[in-house]
Design an enzyme around this catalytic site. Structure first.
Site, mmCIF file in Angstrom:
data_model
loop_
_atom_site.group_PDB
_atom_site.id
_atom_site.type_symbol
_atom_site.label_atom_id
_atom_site.label_comp_id
_atom_site.label_asym_id
_atom_site.label_seq_id
_atom_site.Cartn_x
_atom_site.Cartn_y
_atom_site.Cartn_z
ATOM 1 N N GLY A 50 5.870 1.054 -6.892
ATOM 2 C CA GLY A 50 5.119 -0.124 -6.485
ATOM 3 C C GLY A 50 4.313 0.096 -5.215
ATOM 4 N N SER A 51 4.910 0.791 -4.251
ATOM 5 C CA SER A 51 4.211 1.001 -2.977
ATOM 6 C C SER A 51 2.931 1.804 -3.189
ATOM 7 C CB SER A 51 5.112 1.744 -1.988
ATOM 8 O OG SER A 51 6.291 1.008 -1.751
ATOM 9 N N ASN B 75 9.553 -11.292 -2.695
ATOM 10 C CA ASN B 75 10.793 -10.540 -2.858
ATOM 11 C C ASN B 75 11.948 -11.104 -2.033
ATOM 12 O OD1 ASN B 75 8.714 -9.391 -1.062
ATOM 13 N ND2 ASN B 75 10.390 -8.113 -0.325
ATOM 14 N N GLN C 9 7.985 -8.019 -8.260
ATOM 15 C CA GLN C 9 9.153 -8.877 -8.496
ATOM 16 C C GLN C 9 9.000 -9.736 -9.744
ATOM 17 O OE1 GLN C 9 12.129 -9.092 -6.924
ATOM 18 N NE2 GLN C 9 11.626 -7.503 -5.462
ATOM 19 N N SER D 148 6.666 -1.936 -10.605
ATOM 20 C CA SER D 148 7.577 -0.837 -10.307
ATOM 21 C C SER D 148 8.754 -0.852 -11.281
ATOM 22 C CB SER D 148 8.083 -0.986 -8.872
ATOM 23 O OG SER D 148 9.084 -0.031 -8.619
ATOM 24 N N HIS E 180 11.918 0.308 -11.131
ATOM 25 C CA HIS E 180 13.321 0.094 -10.758
ATOM 26 C C HIS E 180 13.674 -1.350 -10.443
ATOM 27 C CE1 HIS E 180 13.159 -0.133 -6.223
ATOM 28 N NE2 HIS E 180 11.972 0.379 -6.447
ATOM 29 N N THR F 225 1.137 16.305 -12.853
ATOM 30 C CA THR F 225 1.865 16.282 -14.117
ATOM 31 C C THR F 225 2.695 15.004 -14.196
ATOM 32 O OG1 THR F 225 1.934 18.673 -14.122
ATOM 33 C CG2 THR F 225 3.526 17.549 -15.546
ATOM 34 N N CYS G 235 16.810 -5.871 10.066
ATOM 35 C CA CYS G 235 17.665 -4.934 10.800
ATOM 36 C C CYS G 235 17.869 -3.635 10.036
ATOM 37 C CB CYS G 235 19.033 -5.547 11.044
ATOM 38 S SG CYS G 235 18.945 -7.017 12.048
HETATM 39 C C1 LIG Z 1 10.142 -3.271 -4.208
HETATM 40 C C2 LIG Z 1 8.797 -3.845 -3.961
HETATM 41 C C3 LIG Z 1 7.688 -3.017 -3.720
HETATM 42 C C4 LIG Z 1 7.814 -1.518 -3.622
HETATM 43 O O1 LIG Z 1 8.075 -0.899 -4.843
HETATM 44 P P1 LIG Z 1 8.640 0.608 -4.827
HETATM 45 O O2 LIG Z 1 8.630 1.009 -6.267
HETATM 46 O O3 LIG Z 1 10.015 0.536 -4.263
HETATM 47 O O4 LIG Z 1 7.706 1.408 -4.012
HETATM 48 C C5 LIG Z 1 6.470 -3.615 -3.518
HETATM 49 N N1 LIG Z 1 6.321 -4.941 -3.572
HETATM 50 C C6 LIG Z 1 7.351 -5.781 -3.813
HETATM 51 C C7 LIG Z 1 7.122 -7.252 -3.879
HETATM 52 C C8 LIG Z 1 8.628 -5.251 -4.003
HETATM 53 O O5 LIG Z 1 9.651 -6.083 -4.214
#
Ligand SMILES: *Cc1c(COP(=O)(O)O)cnc(C)c1O
Length: 397
Positions: free
Chosen positions: A72-73, A152, A180, A200, A202, A238, A326
């Site tokens: 996602g990032s 999130n 999300q 993303s 995961h 790849t 934190c």
């Molecule tokens: C987790 C998250 C990301 C980042 O996704 P990654 O796959 O961990 O890089 C970006 N935006 C939101 C809203 C997220 O919850």
């Protein structure tokens, strides 16, 4: 080891067994490089094509509009950096919100250093973007609007259709971070006028390290990684074949189970929220009551340190998350909780519980009992609470 009760599904999810099973053959059996010409490579290539089609279908997109990334990032970085470069001859103004994920906020800070101007929209006390403020922020040199689909931390779902319409009316590109939301709420890129969308794997019971950026046909965005011709020459390297296969499987599952799964999560979540608000004093629910992700609950407990609460929950085998940053090495309370108007001391006492497809009522009951006990124990040690109670009792007499 003690049984783990996992209520941090906004941070990541358990990779579903069927997803792992679907991925396995692509490590040591169908391991060919998709770019090669022999039959072994063809198997990898076809698997990627299938995943891309599944994902495109889930969004009402075309499969050649889905570009796989490493998460996602990366998708967020690509969308923002490439979009402003592509359209900077038109202007240098970007609009986003104060409650975005850091993958957006820190990219925006980078853009500001590169000479772009960014407006960070406020949100109301429920975390919803104010459409009037968005309209007022639009200028002739605005080239991009980026608003997350769902938050999130507090789970608030934004009026994405309305934002998309406003962007379209003004001829401005619209990106949404749907990490999300994808798999939890139905999304149609056409209906919502979305030009770019990040996701993303995961976060929806797929593997880590795989994501995608949806890029609407016709947008001339530069490559994110230069090199080979993978991902239509826009993201070289790849392909993460097992990751892509697992992601496809995860999306297939998420679409199939969405209605039933989210109904069950919503019911359990409402039960959790109901019990906490009723059985624990001096607590508030953060985020919109109804316009929120079905699995998200975010509370602030007065006279409690969120971090202490987390550590004590962990000792009971409960995985949760706090509203302060934190964990990322800073003591600042969450920018999201501050943006919805919480004072620092309230924001510090926050707890995020995000349910998953496997969460049970028994787990919720256990967690509520633990929270009750721990919050009382922490308050009993708090001088602020003692003072407060003294004043309360005094006032009553
Ligand atoms: C987790 C998250 C990301 C980042 O996704 P990654 O796959 O961990 O890089 C970006 N935006 C939101 C809203 C997220 O919850």
């Amino acid at each position: 080891m003690k049984k783990v009760i996992y209520l941090d599904n906004a941070a990541t999810t358990r990779t579903a067994p069927e997803v792992v099973e679907a991925m396995l053959p692509y490590f040591s059996q169908h391991y060919g490089n998709p770019s090669s010409v022999y039959a072994l490579a063809g198997e990898s290539k076809e698997a990627i094509t299938r995943s891309r089609e599944t994902i495109a279908q889930a969004l009402g997109a075309k499969s050649n509009e889905i570009y796989f990334t490493a998460g996602g990032s990366e998708a967020d970085n690509w969308a923002l950096k490439a979009a402003v470069e592509a359209y900077e001859s038109k202007g240098k103004h970007v609009i986003t919100t104060k409650i975005e994920h850091h993958a957006i906020l820190h990219t925006c800070e980078y853009l500001e250093k590169r000479g772009f101007e960014v407006t960070y929209l406020n949100v109301d006390e429920n975390g919803v973007v104010k459409l009037e403020e968005l309209k007022k922020a639009i200028r002739p040199d605005t080239i991009l609007i980026s608003v997350m689909f769902a938050n999130n931390e507090i789970g608030t779902i934004q009026p994405i259709r309305e934002i998309g319409e406003i962007a379209k009316e003004h001829g401005i590109l619209f990106h949404t971070d749907a990490v999300q939301a994808f798999g939890q709420v139905p999304i149609s890129v056409d209906e919502y006028h979305i030009d770019m969308l990040s996701s993303s794997g995961h976060k929806l019971n797929g593997p880590k390290g795989i994501g995608f950026l949806y890029i609407r046909t016709g947008l001339k965005l530069r490559s994110f990684v230069h090199g080979g011709a993978q991902e239509r020459k826009r993201r070289a390297g790849t392909e993460n074949v097992p990751g892509i296969v697992g992601y496809g499987k995860a999306v297939e599952r998420a679409v199939e189970t969405m209605e039933e799964r989210t109904a069950k999560e919503r019911e359990l979540r409402d039960y959790l929220v109901g019990r906490v608000l009723k059985e624990i004093p001096f607590v508030r629910l953060n985020g919109h009551r109804t316009k929120r992700l079905p699995n998200n609950a975010n509370f602030s407990f007065q006279f409690v340190e969120g971090e202490s609460l987390l550590i004590m929950l962990d000792m009971e085998g409960i995985c949760a998350s706090s509203g302060s940053a934190c964990t990322s090495g800073s003591l600042d309370p969450s920018h999201v909780l501050l943006a919805i108007g919480l004072p620092h001391e309230i924001a510090h006492g926050s707890l995020r519980l995000t349910l998953g497809e496997e969460t049970t009522r028994e787990e919720i009951d256990f967690v509520v009992e633990q929270i009750k006990k721990i919050v009382q124990r922490l308050r009993d040690m708090s001088p602020l609470y003692e003072d407060f109670m003294k004043r309360e009792n005094h006032g009553e007499r």
